[in-house]
Design a protein around this motif. Structure first.
Motif, PDB file in Angstrom:
ATOM      1  N   LYS A 135       0.214 -19.151 -50.018  1.00  0.00           N
ATOM      2  CA  LYS A 135       1.286 -18.801 -50.946  1.00  0.00           C
ATOM      3  C   LYS A 135       1.396 -17.281 -51.042  1.00  0.00           C
ATOM      4  N   THR A 136       2.592 -16.781 -50.816  1.00  0.00           N
ATOM      5  CA  THR A 136       2.817 -15.342 -50.900  1.00  0.00           C
ATOM      6  C   THR A 136       2.533 -14.820 -52.301  1.00  0.00           C
ATOM      7  N   LYS A 137       2.845 -15.632 -53.303  1.00  0.00           N
ATOM      8  CA  LYS A 137       2.613 -15.227 -54.692  1.00  0.00           C
ATOM      9  C   LYS A 137       1.125 -14.998 -54.955  1.00  0.00           C
ATOM     10  N   LEU A 138       0.298 -15.872 -54.431  1.00  0.00           N
ATOM     11  CA  LEU A 138      -1.149 -15.712 -54.601  1.00  0.00           C
ATOM     12  C   LEU A 138      -1.655 -14.457 -53.901  1.00  0.00           C
ATOM     13  N   PHE A 139      -1.175 -14.249 -52.692  1.00  0.00           N
ATOM     14  CA  PHE A 139      -1.620 -13.076 -51.923  1.00  0.00           C
ATOM     15  C   PHE A 139      -1.176 -11.786 -52.610  1.00  0.00           C
ATOM     16  N   ALA A 140       0.085 -11.755 -53.073  1.00  0.00           N
ATOM     17  CA  ALA A 140       0.593 -10.558 -53.739  1.00  0.00           C
ATOM     18  C   ALA A 140      -0.181 -10.270 -55.020  1.00  0.00           C
ATOM     19  N   ILE A 143      -3.605  -8.764 -54.047  1.00  0.00           N
ATOM     20  CA  ILE A 143      -3.479  -7.371 -53.632  1.00  0.00           C
ATOM     21  C   ILE A 143      -3.230  -6.464 -54.840  1.00  0.00           C
ATOM     22  N   LYS A 144      -2.369  -6.941 -55.743  1.00  0.00           N
ATOM     23  CA  LYS A 144      -2.048  -6.130 -56.928  1.00  0.00           C
ATOM     24  C   LYS A 144      -3.265  -5.965 -57.829  1.00  0.00           C
ATOM     25  N   SER A 145      -4.074  -7.030 -57.960  1.00  0.00           N
ATOM     26  CA  SER A 145      -5.271  -6.948 -58.807  1.00  0.00           C
ATOM     27  C   SER A 145      -6.290  -5.966 -58.259  1.00  0.00           C
ATOM     28  N   MET A 146      -6.245  -5.733 -56.939  1.00  0.00           N
ATOM     29  CA  MET A 146      -7.161  -4.771 -56.315  1.00  0.00           C
ATOM     30  C   MET A 146      -6.601  -3.357 -56.345  1.00  0.00           C
ATOM     31  N   GLY A 147      -5.363  -3.213 -56.844  1.00  0.00           N
ATOM     32  CA  GLY A 147      -4.770  -1.885 -56.987  1.00  0.00           C
ATOM     33  C   GLY A 147      -4.072  -1.370 -55.750  1.00  0.00           C
ATOM     34  N   TYR A 148      -3.627  -2.265 -54.874  1.00  0.00           N
ATOM     35  CA  TYR A 148      -2.976  -1.845 -53.634  1.00  0.00           C
ATOM     36  C   TYR A 148      -1.486  -2.167 -53.657  1.00  0.00           C
ATOM     37  N   ASP A 149      -0.680  -1.231 -53.140  1.00  0.00           N
ATOM     38  CA  ASP A 149       0.748  -1.459 -52.936  1.00  0.00           C
ATOM     39  C   ASP A 149       1.065  -1.570 -51.443  1.00  0.00           C
ATOM     40  N   SER A 150       0.500  -0.666 -50.674  1.00  0.00           N
ATOM     41  CA  SER A 150       0.664  -0.659 -49.218  1.00  0.00           C
ATOM     42  C   SER A 150      -0.718  -0.710 -48.602  1.00  0.00           C
ATOM     43  N   VAL A 151      -1.022  -1.799 -47.891  1.00  0.00           N
ATOM     44  CA  VAL A 151      -2.385  -1.976 -47.394  1.00  0.00           C
ATOM     45  C   VAL A 151      -2.388  -2.690 -46.051  1.00  0.00           C
ATOM     46  N   LEU A 152      -3.302  -2.257 -45.195  1.00  0.00           N
ATOM     47  CA  LEU A 152      -3.589  -2.931 -43.922  1.00  0.00           C
ATOM     48  C   LEU A 152      -4.922  -3.628 -44.077  1.00  0.00           C
ATOM     49  N   VAL A 153      -4.921  -4.951 -43.947  1.00  0.00           N
ATOM     50  CA  VAL A 153      -6.130  -5.749 -44.092  1.00  0.00           C
ATOM     51  C   VAL A 153      -6.623  -6.127 -42.695  1.00  0.00           C
ATOM     52  N   ILE A 154      -7.853  -5.742 -42.379  1.00  0.00           N
ATOM     53  CA  ILE A 154      -8.442  -6.028 -41.077  1.00  0.00           C
ATOM     54  C   ILE A 154      -9.588  -7.008 -41.287  1.00  0.00           C
ATOM     55  N   THR A 155      -9.466  -8.184 -40.699  1.00  0.00           N
ATOM     56  CA  THR A 155     -10.485  -9.228 -40.853  1.00  0.00           C
ATOM     57  C   THR A 155     -11.131  -9.529 -39.512  1.00  0.00           C
ATOM     58  N   ASP A 156     -12.322 -10.128 -39.571  1.00  0.00           N
ATOM     59  CA  ASP A 156     -12.992 -10.504 -38.327  1.00  0.00           C
ATOM     60  C   ASP A 156     -12.350 -11.735 -37.703  1.00  0.00           C
ATOM     61  N   GLU A 157     -11.763 -12.599 -38.539  1.00  0.00           N
ATOM     62  CA  GLU A 157     -11.074 -13.796 -38.057  1.00  0.00           C
ATOM     63  C   GLU A 157      -9.882 -14.062 -38.967  1.00  0.00           C
ATOM     64  N   LEU A 158      -8.699 -14.102 -38.388  1.00  0.00           N
ATOM     65  CA  LEU A 158      -7.479 -14.255 -39.174  1.00  0.00           C
ATOM     66  C   LEU A 158      -7.303 -15.711 -39.596  1.00  0.00           C
ATOM     67  N   GLU A 160      -5.384 -18.879 -41.382  1.00  0.00           N
ATOM     68  CA  GLU A 160      -3.984 -19.284 -41.416  1.00  0.00           C
ATOM     69  C   GLU A 160      -3.360 -19.017 -42.780  1.00  0.00           C
ATOM     70  N   ASN A 161      -4.120 -19.226 -43.843  1.00  0.00           N
ATOM     71  CA  ASN A 161      -3.589 -18.972 -45.187  1.00  0.00           C
ATOM     72  C   ASN A 161      -3.198 -17.509 -45.365  1.00  0.00           C
ATOM     73  N   LEU A 162      -4.048 -16.615 -44.868  1.00  0.00           N
ATOM     74  CA  LEU A 162      -3.748 -15.190 -44.982  1.00  0.00           C
ATOM     75  C   LEU A 162      -2.522 -14.820 -44.172  1.00  0.00           C
ATOM     76  N   PHE A 163      -2.438 -15.348 -42.967  1.00  0.00           N
ATOM     77  CA  PHE A 163      -1.302 -15.033 -42.096  1.00  0.00           C
ATOM     78  C   PHE A 163       0.010 -15.509 -42.707  1.00  0.00           C
ATOM     79  N   LEU A 164       0.037 -16.747 -43.179  1.00  0.00           N
ATOM     80  CA  LEU A 164       1.267 -17.311 -43.723  1.00  0.00           C
ATOM     81  C   LEU A 164       1.662 -16.648 -45.037  1.00  0.00           C
ATOM     82  N   ALA A 165       0.683 -16.287 -45.853  1.00  0.00           N
ATOM     83  CA  ALA A 165       0.984 -15.725 -47.166  1.00  0.00           C
ATOM     84  C   ALA A 165       1.399 -14.265 -47.105  1.00  0.00           C
ATOM     85  N   SER A 166       1.003 -13.552 -46.051  1.00  0.00           N
ATOM     86  CA  SER A 166       1.258 -12.109 -46.008  1.00  0.00           C
ATOM     87  C   SER A 166       2.462 -11.715 -45.179  1.00  0.00           C
TER      88      SER A 166
END
Length: 206
Positions: A135-140, A143-158, A160-166
Motif C-alpha cells: 500500500k502506497t499509503k503505508l509506505f508514505a 517514510i514521513k515518520s522517519m523524517g524523509y521527503d526525498s529518499v533513495l532506499v537501497i535494500t539487499d533484496e527488493l 514485492e511489497n516495497l516495490f509496489l508501494a513505492s
C-alpha cells in the motif's frame, strides 16, 4: 568510518563501523563528473534519424537556369542551404553515445559519492526496511515518520511489497544494491541503506 544507524522512527540508535575505502574516500569532483556523464551517456539510445540531401523527397530539376537571372547558382532543391533540404551531417539511429569507463574508475567514483553523502549527513543505515502490505499509503506514512521527503532506499533484496508501494511516489526510489547508480545517489536528498545492502556494497565496490 562510522555510519549512523537509525531506527524505524528515524532516530539515531547507534553507530556502525564501515570501511574507510568505501565511506572515507576523498571527494574527487572531476572523477565523479566523469562517472555521472558516462552513466547518462551509456543510457542513451540512438533512436533519432534525420535526412541528408539524398534522402529528401525532391525533384532533380534545376530550379532556374544557370546564368542570367541574377540569383545564386542552384542545382537542386534538396541542397542543405535550402528550406526543406537535407542536413549536412544528419543524425542516424546507429549513432553511438557510449563512453568508456574503467571498472576501477567507476568503483572509485561510487566510493567518492558515498563518502561525500556521509560527510553531508545524507546517508543513514537501517537494520531492516519492510511494510506489511503493498500500500502506497503505508509506505508514505513510514517514510514521513522517519523524517524523509526525498529518499533513495537501497535494500539487499527488493521485496514485492516495497516495490509496489513505492512506485507511485515521485520523490522515492527503492532499488537493490546492484541497481544503485551514481545519478540516483546524487539526485535524492537522503539515502537509506539496509545493513544487508551495506555488506553487499562492500563486496561489490570494496
Amino acid at each position: 568510518m562510522e555510519l549512523k544507524l537509525i531506527n524505524d522512527q528515524g532516530v539515531e540508535a547507534s553507530r556502525l563501523q564501515a570501511p574507510d575505502l568505501l565511506f572515507g574516500r576523498e571527494y574527487n569532483e572531476a572523477l565523479v563528473h566523469q562517472v555521472l556523464v558516462a552513466y547518462q551517456a551509456n543510457a542513451r539510445s540512438g533512436n533519432r534519424a534525420q535526412k541528408d540531401r539524398g534522402d529528401v523527397r525532391h525533384t532533380t530539376k534545376k530550379p532556374w537556369r544557370q546564368k542570367g537571372t541574377g540569383r545564386a547558382r542552384a542545382g537542386m532543391s534538396s541542397s542543405p542551404i535550402w528550406r526543406g533540404g537535407g542536413r549536412v551531417f544528419p543524425s542516424s539511429p546507429s549513432e553511438n553515445f557510449s563512453h568508456k569507463l574503467n571498472r576501477k574508475m567507476y568503483r572509485a567514483g561510487m566510493a567518492a559519492i558515498l563518502s561525500q553523502l556521509v560527510r553531508e549527513d545524507r546517508l543513514a543505515v537501517v537494520a531492516g526496511f519492510s511494510i506489511e502490505a503493498p500500500k502506497t499509503k503505508l509506505f508514505a506514512a513510514k517514510i514521513k515518520s522517519m523524517g524523509y521527503d526525498s529518499v533513495l532506499v537501497i535494500t539487499d533484496e527488493l521485496e514485492e511489497n516495497l516495490f509496489l508501494a513505492s512506485r507511485n511516489l515521485p520523490n522515492v526510489l527503492v532499488v537493490e544494491v546492484q541497481q544503485a547508480d551514481p545519478v540516483s545517489l546524487v539526485r535524492f536528498a537522503k539515502v537509506l541503506v539496509t545493513q544487508g545492502a551495506l555488506a553487499k556494497f562492500e563486496e561489490i565496490l570494496g
